[in-house]
Design an enzyme around this catalytic site. Structure first.
Site, PDB file in Angstrom:
ATOM      1  N   PRO A   2       0.826  -1.200   0.000  1.00  0.00           N
ATOM      2  CG  PRO A   2      -0.671  -1.507   1.764  1.00  0.00           C
ATOM      3  CD  PRO A   2       0.633  -1.990   1.232  1.00  0.00           C
ATOM      4  CE  LYS A  32      -2.978  -6.152   1.589  1.00  0.00           C
ATOM      5  NZ  LYS A  32      -2.852  -7.281   0.729  1.00  0.00           N
TER       6      LYS A  32
END
Length: 113
Positions: A2, A32
């Site tokens: 990301p 994540k």
């Protein structure tokens, strides 16, 4: 993988703390590991919104496989961080969520496809 980019016309006094808060928020929201999380902060950028130069923020989150529920939660959580840490009202914050194509996102010299 990301990547969150924040652009604002506000002066940011503690960029490190802000970046860490944003990184933690996104990593938890997407489930994540922070190992691959990137945060970019641009402060004191000339910006106009609604005909006013009052404090404003624009965030862009790019990630793979964004889920609608995570986006809804992150919209509120990221807006709250911007409001709490920078004093920017929620009505003056835009967030764009971009679900990246695995074949067009690369890391370590190769794509995720």
């Amino acid at each position: 993988m990301p990547c969150l980019e924040l652009t604002t016309n506000v002066r940011i006094t503690d960029k490190s703390a802000l970046m860490r808060a944003l990184s933690d928020c996104v990593c938890k929201g997407l489930g994540k590991a922070e190992t691959y999380m990137m945060v970019i902060v641009n402060g004191e950028v000339p910006m106009l919104f609604g005909g006013s130069e009052e404090p404003v923020a624009h965030l862009t989150l790019r990630a793979l496989n964004l889920k609608e529920e995570a986006v809804r939660i992150l919209a509120g959580d990221l807006t709250a961080i911007v409001q709490d840490r920078l004093g920017i009202e929620s009505q003056r914050t835009y967030i764009v969520f971009m679900d990246a194509d695995m074949g067009k996102w690369a890391w370590d010299g190769r794509t995720f496809a």
